[in-house]
Design an enzyme around this catalytic site. Structure first.
Site, PDB file in Angstrom:
ATOM      1  N   HIS A   1     -13.123  -3.181  19.227  1.00  0.00           N
ATOM      2  CA  HIS A   1     -12.368  -2.435  18.217  1.00  0.00           C
ATOM      3  C   HIS A   1     -12.264  -0.964  18.604  1.00  0.00           C
ATOM      4  O   HIS A   1     -11.169  -0.384  18.653  1.00  0.00           O
ATOM      5  CB  HIS A   1     -13.055  -2.566  16.846  1.00  0.00           C
ATOM      6  CG  HIS A   1     -12.410  -1.711  15.799  1.00  0.00           C
ATOM      7  ND1 HIS A   1     -11.373  -2.160  15.009  1.00  0.00           N
ATOM      8  CD2 HIS A   1     -12.623  -0.417  15.436  1.00  0.00           C
ATOM      9  CE1 HIS A   1     -10.989  -1.186  14.197  1.00  0.00           C
ATOM     10  NE2 HIS A   1     -11.733  -0.114  14.441  1.00  0.00           N
TER      11      HIS A   1
ATOM     12  N   HIS B   1     -22.097   5.707  12.266  1.00  0.00           N
ATOM     13  CA  HIS B   1     -20.895   4.897  12.078  1.00  0.00           C
ATOM     14  C   HIS B   1     -20.027   5.013  13.339  1.00  0.00           C
ATOM     15  O   HIS B   1     -19.682   6.130  13.766  1.00  0.00           O
ATOM     16  CB  HIS B   1     -20.102   5.337  10.842  1.00  0.00           C
ATOM     17  CG  HIS B   1     -19.011   4.371  10.527  1.00  0.00           C
ATOM     18  ND1 HIS B   1     -19.226   3.218   9.800  1.00  0.00           N
ATOM     19  CD2 HIS B   1     -17.711   4.364  10.892  1.00  0.00           C
ATOM     20  CE1 HIS B   1     -18.076   2.534   9.722  1.00  0.00           C
ATOM     21  NE2 HIS B   1     -17.155   3.211  10.381  1.00  0.00           N
TER      22      HIS B   1
ATOM     23  N   TYR C   1      -7.154  -0.487   7.194  1.00  0.00           N
ATOM     24  CA  TYR C   1      -7.832  -1.699   7.652  1.00  0.00           C
ATOM     25  C   TYR C   1      -7.200  -2.932   7.020  1.00  0.00           C
ATOM     26  O   TYR C   1      -7.094  -3.974   7.656  1.00  0.00           O
ATOM     27  CB  TYR C   1      -9.324  -1.620   7.326  1.00  0.00           C
ATOM     28  CG  TYR C   1      -9.997  -0.425   7.963  1.00  0.00           C
ATOM     29  CD1 TYR C   1     -10.325   0.702   7.211  1.00  0.00           C
ATOM     30  CD2 TYR C   1     -10.271  -0.406   9.322  1.00  0.00           C
ATOM     31  CE1 TYR C   1     -10.914   1.815   7.813  1.00  0.00           C
ATOM     32  CE2 TYR C   1     -10.863   0.711   9.925  1.00  0.00           C
ATOM     33  CZ  TYR C   1     -11.175   1.803   9.160  1.00  0.00           C
ATOM     34  OH  TYR C   1     -11.757   2.909   9.753  1.00  0.00           O
TER      35      TYR C   1
ATOM     36  N   HIS D   1     -16.649   5.420   4.597  1.00  0.00           N
ATOM     37  CA  HIS D   1     -15.306   5.977   4.523  1.00  0.00           C
ATOM     38  C   HIS D   1     -15.075   6.778   3.254  1.00  0.00           C
ATOM     39  O   HIS D   1     -14.208   7.657   3.221  1.00  0.00           O
ATOM     40  CB  HIS D   1     -14.291   4.853   4.647  1.00  0.00           C
ATOM     41  CG  HIS D   1     -14.425   4.100   5.919  1.00  0.00           C
ATOM     42  ND1 HIS D   1     -15.523   3.306   6.177  1.00  0.00           N
ATOM     43  CD2 HIS D   1     -13.658   4.040   7.031  1.00  0.00           C
ATOM     44  CE1 HIS D   1     -15.407   2.783   7.378  1.00  0.00           C
ATOM     45  NE2 HIS D   1     -14.301   3.213   7.918  1.00  0.00           N
TER      46      HIS D   1
ATOM     47  N   HIS E   1      -8.987   1.664  20.228  1.00  0.00           N
ATOM     48  CA  HIS E   1      -8.532   3.025  19.897  1.00  0.00           C
ATOM     49  C   HIS E   1      -8.342   3.830  21.179  1.00  0.00           C
ATOM     50  O   HIS E   1      -7.327   4.533  21.329  1.00  0.00           O
ATOM     51  CB  HIS E   1      -9.575   3.736  19.026  1.00  0.00           C
ATOM     52  CG  HIS E   1      -9.654   3.258  17.610  1.00  0.00           C
ATOM     53  ND1 HIS E   1      -8.587   3.266  16.741  1.00  0.00           N
ATOM     54  CD2 HIS E   1     -10.693   2.763  16.898  1.00  0.00           C
ATOM     55  CE1 HIS E   1      -8.954   2.792  15.565  1.00  0.00           C
ATOM     56  NE2 HIS E   1     -10.234   2.483  15.627  1.00  0.00           N
TER      57      HIS E   1
HETATM   58  C1  LIG Z   1     -13.504  -2.039   8.697  1.00  0.00           C
HETATM   59  C2  LIG Z   1     -14.083  -0.662   9.001  1.00  0.00           C
HETATM   60  N1  LIG Z   1     -14.053  -0.459  10.417  1.00  0.00           N
HETATM   61  C3  LIG Z   1     -14.361   0.751  11.004  1.00  0.00           C
HETATM   62  O1  LIG Z   1     -14.760   1.709  10.262  1.00  0.00           O
HETATM   63  O2  LIG Z   1     -14.252   0.840  12.244  1.00  0.00           O
HETATM   64  C4  LIG Z   1     -15.513  -0.581   8.468  1.00  0.00           C
HETATM   65  O3  LIG Z   1     -16.428  -0.602   9.251  1.00  0.00           O
HETATM   66  O4  LIG Z   1     -15.661  -0.493   7.248  1.00  0.00           O
HETATM   67 ZN   LIG Z   2     -11.269   1.861  13.847  1.00  0.00          ZN
END
Ligand SMILES: C[C@H](NC(=O)O)C(=O)O
Ligand SMILES: [Zn+2]
Length: 598
Positions: A349, A319, A489, A479, A353
């Site tokens: 994205h 991830h 998010y 998550h 960060h």
């Molecule tokens: C939206 C979220 N983004 C991330 O983890 O960077 C995901 O992937 O579920």
């Molecule tokens: Zn992120």
């Protein structure tokens, strides 16, 4: 300053330095494990965090001797306030170890889950990344998708159901020991806003009508493709047909739902491959967008120490994530990158960060966070709203020609809407479920039933086949197993349109007094130093101010506001309302019985 403040400031300076040293040390151990999931690296990581917990707890007892609420210096008071929340070291250390072991094991089970091929039973080692992710992007075979959807959940969520129940109790104990009623309140403290959940509920109510429209339209087009056998035109949409393992974004089925197929633009993925883009070149392209705004290039350590592709010889947490080693120099991304359009935007994205890390790296350690977690998630996505425009893709040679007629605009808005609008109910329900679990409104006997109740109620989707309490589908999402809060998010997908509008105005790419001169969805802030400086000034604040100050610094507003998103998609909403009326779509969905039986 009262005389105590001078001494208190020395203590905080010491705390910031020591905290930074411990964070740096801890992140090295975490990185070593995340990039090589061995028992040895896990034990080093767990021992390291216990060592730091001892230090943090000692300093926290020291901190409580200072009457910091009485201090006149707001910066000093704010730093004390941040350090006054001890966090998980408030647990007795055997429980702390148990909590961290549970989290590490759940994340490892998720990251190493492997499933069998749907036809070739000898192939049993397909991973989520890249194999299953690419199948969900490309496959239009409902049976195959059903197989992978179900098998992945069997190898991930189902395996961690009991871990999760123990984790919930320990996470709640951390919260209570930090003087919160439960872990939901503990997690929400990051927004420091007493009616935050009401604000989020109100934003969802404003956006829901638009979601219902795109849901009804997509369901009809999937029905055109897959027929009555797979899609009930008045019911929820089966979760495995939406181009994503969790049905959280639907951009990968754009080809099935494009409003004007004759105006479809060439696929960016095909173009990236045709031009021989490497992973490194994708990262350099993202970096160049930021430097075009007068923002920072990635430091040398970034290129030396990041892991940007999945190694062949070991298991890692795939991830994608960005890492701040809190020494002002060492910033990294860990990502199992593939050469495709979705990963090009994920790169922006994650690099967003790192831009935040770089802009607040001179803040005291206590303030090296986003204004709130939603801000941190919004930086890269805001830039991507410019990058994904046909105008910009043309500028960087990823799109041969640009047509700006009405149909093309609707096509472009649909593509963006399949990601940004479709995501919102999922972004909301992830923590609606966890807040309910932490508050004991959802008992562990009903974990899966409530998950699918929320998935039905907010997203209007259903599982491809019956689910039971033997399953644990929330545990099939990163998550949840990695204990990463998610409302950030939802916040990001709303405020990134506020940021985008403000930066576009600054770049002279949008005029709010004359919006039709150039619609917001065609704005590209590329090479605008004015826009870059406006963004940088907000990022440099870190978490030194309450987030309304940061919001005001960039947008002039002090609150979250869905109007920027709704204005952006207004032409699409009009088109959808007309189109759905024309085809007589039911807007919304009737319940079906595929969810978890009571
Ligand atoms: C939206 C979220 N983004 C991330 O983890 O960077 C995901 O992937 O579920
Ligand atoms: Zn992120």
């Amino acid at each position: 300053d009262t005389d105590g403040e001078v001494e208190a400031r020395q203590f905080i300076d010491f705390l910031n330095k020591e905290h930074g040293r411990h964070l740096n040390d801890g992140y090295h151990a975490e990185w070593a494990y995340a990039t090589n999931l061995t028992e040895h690296n896990l034990n080093v990581k767990l021992n390291k965090s216990l060592e730091h917990a001892t230090f943090t707890k000692e300093q926290w007892k020291e901190l409580n001797k200072y009457p910091w609420q009485t201090y006149s210096d707001p910066d000093l008071r704010r730093q004390f306030k941040i350090y006054s929340v001890l966090g998980s070291p408030a647990l007795e250390f055997d429980k702390l170890q148990k909590l961290e072991k549970l989290e590490s094991d759940m994340e490892s089970i998720y990251s190493t889950a492997k499933v069998s091929h749907h036809k070739d039973k000898n192939k049993t080692n397909l991973s989520l990344e890249p194999e299953l992710t690419e199948i969900f992007i490309k496959s239009r075979d409902p049976e195959a998708l059903h197989h992978y959807w179900t098998e992945f959940r069997k190898q991930s969520g189902k395996q961690v159901r009991n871990h999760y129940k123990q984790y919930v109790d320990l996470e709640n104990e951390v919260a209570v020991k930090n003087n919160f009623t439960d872990a939901a309140e503990y997690w929400l403290d990051a927004y420091d806003t007493k009616d935050f959940r009401d604000q989020v509920a109100k934003l969802w109510e404003q956006i829901r009508p638009l979601y219902l429209q795109i849901h009804a339209y997509v369901r009809r087009r999937l029905h055109d493709k897959y027929g009555d056998k797979h899609v009930n035109r008045r019911g929820p949409i089966p979760a495995h047909l939406l181009g994503n393992m969790w049905a959280q974004t639907w951009n990968n089925i754009y080809d099935l739902v494009v409003p004007y197929p004759e105006k479809t633009k060439p696929d960016v993925t095909a173009e990236l491959k045709r031009q021989g883009y490497t992973v490194n070149k994708m990262f350099r392209t993202a970096e160049e967008f930021f430097t075009s705004l007068n923002m920072s290039a990635m430091p040398p350590e970034f290129w030396e120490r990041s892991v940007l592709e999945k190694p062949k010889d070991r298991d890692i947490v795939c991830h994608a994530s960005a890492w701040d080693f809190h020494d002002g120099k060492d910033f990294r991304i860990k990502m199992c990158t593939r050469v495709n359009e979705e990963d090009l935007f994920t790169i922006h994205h994650e690099m967003g960060h790192v831009q935040y890390f770089l802009e607040y790296k001179n803040q005291p350690m206590a303030f090296r966070e986003g204004a709130n977690p939603g801000f941190h998630e919004a930086v890269g996505d805001t830039i991507s709203l410019s990058v994904q425009t046909p105008k910009h893709l043309h500028k960087i040679g990823l799109l041969s020609n640009v047509t700006n007629d009405k149909e093309s605009t609707i096509n472009d808005l649909m593509k963006t809407g399949l990601e940004k609008i479709a995501f919102l109910p999922f972004g909301y329900l992830m923590d609606l479920w966890r807040w309910g679990v932490f508050k004991k409104e959802i008992s562990h006997e009903d974990y899966n039933k409530h998950w699918w109740k929320l998935r039905h109620e907010y997203q209007g989707i259903e599982p491809p086949s019956h689910r039971s309490e033997d399953d644990f589908d929330p545990g099939a999402k990163y998550h949840i197993v990695a204990s990463v809060p998610y409302i950030r998010y939802f916040v990001s997908f709303v405020i990134q349109f506020q940021f985008h509008r403000a930066l576009c105005i600054k770049a002279g790419e949008f005029d709010p007094k004359n919006p039709s001169k150039q619609p917001l969805n065609e704005c590209d802030i590329y090479r605008s130093k004015e826009a870059g400086n406006l963004l940088k000034n907000m990022l440099a604040l870190g978490s030194s101010q309450p987030w309304p100050e940061a919001m005001e610094a960039i947008t002039g507003q002090r609150e979250m506001d869905a109007s920027a998103l709704l204005d952006y998609f207004e032409p699409l909403q009009k088109w959808l309302e007309k189109e759905n009326a024309k085809t007589g779509e039911l807007v919304g969905w009737e319940p079906t019985d595929k969810r978890v039986h009571p």
